[in-house]
Each structure stands twice: as structure tokens, then as C-alpha cells.
Write an enzyme that holds these catalytic residues in place. Structure first.
Site, PDB file in Angstrom:
ATOM      1  N   HIS A  68      31.651 110.449 100.317  1.00  0.00           N
ATOM      2  CA  HIS A  68      32.870 110.901 100.994  1.00  0.00           C
ATOM      3  C   HIS A  68      32.618 111.085 102.487  1.00  0.00           C
ATOM      4  CE1 HIS A  68      34.254 111.658  96.941  1.00  0.00           C
ATOM      5  NE2 HIS A  68      35.478 111.753  97.438  1.00  0.00           N
ATOM      6  N   SER A  81      41.470 107.480 101.984  1.00  0.00           N
ATOM      7  CA  SER A  81      41.019 108.616 102.791  1.00  0.00           C
ATOM      8  C   SER A  81      41.775 108.698 104.114  1.00  0.00           C
ATOM      9  CB  SER A  81      39.512 108.539 103.065  1.00  0.00           C
ATOM     10  OG  SER A  81      38.791 108.815 101.892  1.00  0.00           O
ATOM     11  N   GLU A  84      45.272 110.019 103.408  1.00  0.00           N
ATOM     12  CA  GLU A  84      45.239 111.427 103.017  1.00  0.00           C
ATOM     13  C   GLU A  84      44.937 112.326 104.220  1.00  0.00           C
ATOM     14  OE1 GLU A  84      43.741 110.114  98.574  1.00  0.00           O
ATOM     15  OE2 GLU A  84      42.287 110.925  99.997  1.00  0.00           O
ATOM     16  N   VAL A 120      42.787 116.848 100.346  1.00  0.00           N
ATOM     17  CA  VAL A 120      43.666 117.239 101.444  1.00  0.00           C
ATOM     18  C   VAL A 120      45.151 116.964 101.211  1.00  0.00           C
ATOM     19  CG1 VAL A 120      41.813 116.981 103.133  1.00  0.00           C
ATOM     20  CG2 VAL A 120      43.385 115.077 102.751  1.00  0.00           C
TER      21      VAL A 120
END
Length: 165
Positions: A68, A81, A84, A120
């Protein structure tokens, strides 16, 4: 959106193509989850992604956590990602906010050996910072468990975005 019937009818390679990126740079999670098809419901599919992560050994779990990105990092992100983080306001931080995220990312990585994980979607940058500051005092074992739980939330959000209920 993909129907659950279509998910269940996919070949293993088509399933991996469609869902191999649900777990950040870790297609093994989708490969393991696919073995539990047919899924009775989308929630069943989500549960099996989580089950695949939880059944993995600690090294595989840590590798997934470490795959990540740091939050609010300006490095290249996966499409999921990037979307988000943008939704949480992490791509439009003030210089002061960016400096705070950078300092927390560094301190967190030094303390735990992996990036801070936070699902998130639906959160604000202020909520994320509050969680960051609260969690940095956790024990390593507690934080590993929290990171895995957050990754499971990420699985749920991403699968809910792709698979019809």
C-alpha cells in the site's frame, strides 16, 4: 457493475483479470477467494476475500500491507488508490497538511515497518489525520491487526463498487 452470476461464471483467468487488483499489488488474494465460488451473494464474495487475507501467513500479510502507498504521497498510485485518496481530499492538501502527513507517514513507518493503512472512502482528511495521530501510539500487534481490518474494509468498498448486490 458486474452481476454475481457473471462473477460466478468467470474462468479463473477472467476472475483474476477482473479482481486481481482488489488487494493492492497482491493478486494472490483474488486467486484464493476465487476458489470459494460460486458466491451466494456479494457479501459472501467480500467475506472470502477477507478469509483469503486472514488465512495467509504473516509474511504474505505484511507484504500486502507494505504494497500500500503512503497516504497523501505524491508517488504513482493504482487507479483505485488515486480515486480513493482524491475523494478524501488527500490530493489537494495545503503545504502544511502535506507536511503533517509526510511527518506522520515517516514516523509510522519507522515505528511499525509498514505504511499507515486507512480505508479512506467516505472519510475526510481531518478524520484520517485524527486516526493517524491516535494509532501511532498502538502496540505493533494491535496496529498489524488494525491494518488488516482496514484492508478488509478496502476490499469491501472496492468489491461493492464493481459487483452488483
Amino acid at each position: 457493475m458486474i452481476s454475481l452470476d457473471d462473477v460466478n461464471a468467470m474462468s479463473p483467468s477472467a476472475f483474476l483479470e477482473a479482481f486481481g487488483d482488489i488487494a493492492e499489488h497482491s493478486p494472490w488474494v483474488a486467486r484464493e477467494a476465487a476458489a470459494f465460488r460460486p458466491f451466494a451473494a456479494r457479501t459472501d464474495m467480500i467475506r472470502h476475500f477477507e478469509k483469503a487475507l486472514r488465512a495467509a501467513n504473516r509474511d504474505a500479510q505484511l507484504a500486502l500491507i507494505r504494497a500500500h502507498p503512503d497516504l497523501a504521497n505524491r508517488a504513482k498510485l493504482t487507479a483505485d488508490s488515486a480515486m480513493e485518496q482524491a475523494g478524501a481530499g488527500l490530493t489537494s492538501l495545503t503545504p502544511e497538511e502535506f507536511a503533517r502527513f509526510t511527518a506522520l507517514n515517516t514516523a509510522y513507518r519507522e515505528r511499525f515497518g509498514f505504511p499507515f493503512i486507512f480505508a479512506v472512502k467516505g472519510a475526510t482528511k481531518h478524520m484520517i489525520l485524527e486516526s493517524f495521530e491516535a494509532r501511532i501510539g498502538n502496540s505493533p500487534d494491535a496496529e498489524l491487526e488494525t491494518a488488516l481490518a482496514q484492508i478488509c474494509r478496502i476490499f469491501r468498498f472496492r468489491l461493492e463498487d464493481r459487483v452488483a448486490p
